[in-house]
Design a protein around this motif. Structure first.
Motif, PDB file in Angstrom:
ATOM      1  N   GLN A   4       0.812  -1.208   0.000  1.00  0.00           N
ATOM      2  CA  GLN A   4       0.000   0.000   0.000  1.00  0.00           C
ATOM      3  C   GLN A   4       0.850   1.264   0.000  1.00  0.00           C
ATOM      4  O   GLN A   4       0.404   2.307  -0.465  1.00  0.00           O
ATOM      5  N   VAL A   5       2.103   1.177   0.483  1.00  0.00           N
ATOM      6  CA  VAL A   5       2.971   2.360   0.427  1.00  0.00           C
ATOM      7  C   VAL A   5       3.300   2.686  -1.030  1.00  0.00           C
ATOM      8  O   VAL A   5       3.251   3.829  -1.460  1.00  0.00           O
ATOM      9  N   GLU A   6       3.624   1.636  -1.808  1.00  0.00           N
ATOM     10  CA  GLU A   6       3.865   1.830  -3.232  1.00  0.00           C
ATOM     11  C   GLU A   6       2.645   2.454  -3.899  1.00  0.00           C
ATOM     12  O   GLU A   6       2.766   3.366  -4.715  1.00  0.00           O
ATOM     13  N   ALA A   7       1.483   1.952  -3.539  1.00  0.00           N
ATOM     14  CA  ALA A   7       0.252   2.450  -4.139  1.00  0.00           C
ATOM     15  C   ALA A   7       0.056   3.924  -3.808  1.00  0.00           C
ATOM     16  O   ALA A   7      -0.237   4.746  -4.682  1.00  0.00           O
ATOM     17  N   MET A   8       0.250   4.287  -2.548  1.00  0.00           N
ATOM     18  CA  MET A   8       0.042   5.672  -2.117  1.00  0.00           C
ATOM     19  C   MET A   8       1.014   6.613  -2.814  1.00  0.00           C
ATOM     20  O   MET A   8       0.654   7.712  -3.215  1.00  0.00           O
ATOM     21  N   THR A   9       2.281   6.190  -2.952  1.00  0.00           N
ATOM     22  CA  THR A   9       3.288   7.099  -3.477  1.00  0.00           C
ATOM     23  C   THR A   9       3.251   7.213  -4.994  1.00  0.00           C
ATOM     24  O   THR A   9       3.597   8.249  -5.539  1.00  0.00           O
ATOM     25  N   LEU A  10       2.877   6.132  -5.687  1.00  0.00           N
ATOM     26  CA  LEU A  10       2.974   6.150  -7.141  1.00  0.00           C
ATOM     27  C   LEU A  10       1.713   6.652  -7.834  1.00  0.00           C
ATOM     28  O   LEU A  10       1.779   7.275  -8.885  1.00  0.00           O
TER      29      LEU A  10
END
Lengths: 287, 333
Positions: free
Chosen positions: B194-200
């Motif tokens: 979910q961190v990847e999702a939030m940042t990208l």
């Protein structure tokens, strides 16, 4: 002290292998080589010469048989590869779990009976009064009984059947290790099925293809039973010639020379095959 | 450049339906991240867009054209695979050139485009090497290079960073984002992180068991989750879920009360709880507590603030405006 011990352990562990290699492979070959160099000049009188090898090259029947054995073995290897590759590909890539195990076992099942029985099986099918001939007559497709044994096609069928497993197993192993995403990436990059096969699948499977081919080729070249039983008297298989020199004509000297020529031939062809496919023996055997 | 449209997209394997009708409009140049736990169907969704899985029902459109039955090569897409799917027997150059070679591009153009992409990805000095001679991050770049050289209208990423270590993942994440901004190519990106999702993401799709629970901008999804699943999945540590009876003014039908860890604070009065253990992370401290009612919760506390010792009894408080209520179906109410 401890290094002495580990050395001793090493040699003890190696001993069975070494004994096997020396007594059953190296010694007999050295003996056979010496025998092949003896020329019989009188009763129990021998001279060292290459006369036995000269006999081979001076008699067309011998080297014709030799060449025929080589080319039939190569043909059976190629045929086994052509039939075995789709089977291996299907088992390795298109099936999973239980189906995969079952199919793999089905490839193994024929090898639970001896080669002799398997070859007789083909004879029952192919002979003049055999199953295929009878069925064709019953269906009215042919007028009289037809003999399908004792020709090159029968020999080829027997050779391919006998060695199929030794091609399929290494192929399945290498194809199994080919990641599906490599194939998918090929489609994604716009490759056709054929170019994926040629540029991705086959290069990946090359070690398996080569090791399978080496084994099948050696087995065919050195096969005695199948060519003699399915090919009959005119099968002209080189191992048959060696047999008759040793057993029928008691000419051990010539038989040994033939044996060495066969060894040389198989080594040469395997060497050329490895060079052509740009594989090394070590890489192939690591499969 | 192209838009991607999914209409009522469904997928079944045999009798099992894994995608239950997904609708999505991706704008030209947009970066969409599909996020969800493993087995939620996110990879299947991407592979349907790529043409590697057949469409059971519904429609996939790329650039306004229906591509349900087109081959992957006809879709003008380029996919980056999780394990990179580089060809071990080819050099980096040949790997990157493969798609162009198949397309029958002239040699000079292939060389030029591969070098251009290699420069962009700082791979110029590795072009003659084979994939096994490269590090994980470099292989990842080659895989992206192979997609970039084809100048597709859509990039598809299938968990491209999951095989990298944590530090490299952060670095590559930034590189992917920069690259996508620079090239302006529409992208679909699948991840479980979910961190990847939030940042990208420009917008993200949170998937749950074959359905799109919510589609929206990352911060919008974070602040305003439509389902309890989304609320729990997005955000780390996850949202605290308490029985709705703990609020006196819960709306009718509400079953669960959700409060983010950073919205809970220690107070003189409020709900009584026992501290189970604390995790000091440096900039912040996570305090795990058990409430009297048997529910547990996590409080995200600035490290500068006071941290209660384990076993201490504390009182918890929060603002009414930070509360979210969910019904028994997990929907917001």
């Amino acid at each position: 002290m401890s290094s002495d011990r580990s050395k001793l352990a090493f040699w003890l562990l190696m001993a069975p292998l070494l004994i096997w290699l020396v007594t059953l492979i190296i010694l007999p070959h050295v003996g056979m080589f010496l025998v092949s160099l003896r020329e019989k000049v009188g009763v129990r009188e021998y001279e060292t010469s290459f006369a036995n090898y000269a006999v081979f090259f001076n008699e067309p029947l011998y080297w014709n048989t030799f060449a025929r054995t080589a080319y039939m073995s190569i043909a059976s290897t190629v045929l086994t590869l052509l039939i075995g590759f789709p089977i291996a590909y299907y088992i390795a890539k298109l099936t999973r779990g239980r189906t995969k195990t079952t199919l793999f076992l089905m490839c193994l099942i024929p090898f639970w009976v001896s080669e002799l029985v398997r070859t007789f099986g083909w004879m029952i099918l192919l002979r003049e009064t055999g199953v295929i001939s009878n069925v064709l007559q019953y269906l009215g497709l042919i007028g009289g009984p037809v003999e399908m044994l004792y020709n090159d096609a029968a020999i080829m069928t027997g050779l391919v059947y006998t060695s199929m497993l030794f091609m399929v197993v290494p192929l399945i192993t290498t194809l199994d290790s080919l990641d599906d995403s490599l194939i998918e990436a090929g489609y994604d990059l716009g490759a056709s099925g054929f170019s994926i096969l040629r540029e991705i699948v086959i290069p990946h499977a090359m070690p398996g293809i080569v090791s399978g081919c080496i084994v099948v080729f050696m087995l065919s070249l050195g096969n005695y039973l199948t060519p003699i039983l399915l090919g009959g008297k005119d099968s002209l298989w080189f191992t048959g010639l060696i047999y008759s020199q040793f057993i029928t004509r008691f000419n051990w000297e010539l038989g040994s020379a033939f044996g060495f020529l066969l060894l040389g031939l198989s080594s040469l062809i395997v060497f050329v095959g490895l060079k052509l496919s740009r594989q090394s023996l070590g890489k192939t055997m690591a499969q | 450049m192209a838009t991607v449209t999914l209409k009522e997209l469904k997928k079944s394997f045999g009798k099992t339906q894994v995608i239950h009708g997904i609708d999505l409009e991706v704008l030209d140049g947009e970066f969409i991240v599909i996020v969800g736990p493993s087995g939620c169907g996110k990879s299947t969704l991407l592979r349907m867009v790529a043409g590697l899985e057949t469409v059971t029902d519904g429609e996939v459109q790329i650039g306004g054209e229906r591509v349900n039955d087109s081959e992957p090569m006809e879709r003008d897409i380029a996919m980056v695979f999780q394990n990179y799917a580089l060809y071990p027997h080819m050099t980096v150059f040949d790997n990157m050139a493969y798609g162009l070679k198949i397309a029958g591009k002239p040699k000079a153009e292939i060389v030029e485009r591969v070098h251009e992409a290699a420069k962009l990805l700082q791979l110029e000095s590795y072009l003659k090497r084979r994939p096994r001679e490269l590090s994980g991050g470099q292989r990842q770049r080659v895989a992206m290079g192979r997609a970039i050289v084809r100048k597709p209208s859509v990039f598809l990423f299938d968990e491209p960073l999951s095989n990298l270590d944590a530090k490299l993942r952060v670095q590559m994440r930034l590189e992917i984002k920069q690259l996508q901004r620079r090239l302006g190519v529409t992208s679909l990106y699948v991840t479980h992180d979910q961190v990847e999702a939030m940042t990208l993401a420009d917008r993200m799709i949170v998937m749950n068991a074959g359905k799109a629970d919510q589609i929206g901008a990352p911060l919008e999804v974070y602040a305003n989750p439509q389902t309890q699943f989304v609320a729990g999945f997005i955000g780390s540590p996850p949202m605290n879920f308490l029985p709705s009876e703990m609020a006196n003014d819960a709306p009718g039908g509400a079953k669960t009360l959700g409060i983010r860890p950073e919205h809970m604070r220690f107070a003189r009065t409020g709900k009584e709880a026992t501290v189970i253990y604390t995790e000091a992370l440096g900039a912040e401290t996570l305090v795990h507590v058990e409430l009297k009612q048997g529910a547990s919760a996590t409080i995200r506390q600035n490290a500068a603030g006071p941290v209660p010792s384990e076993g201490a009894v504390v009182h918890l408080d929060w603002d009414a405006g930070d509360r979210l209520f969910f019904d028994s179906q997990g929907r917001r109410c």
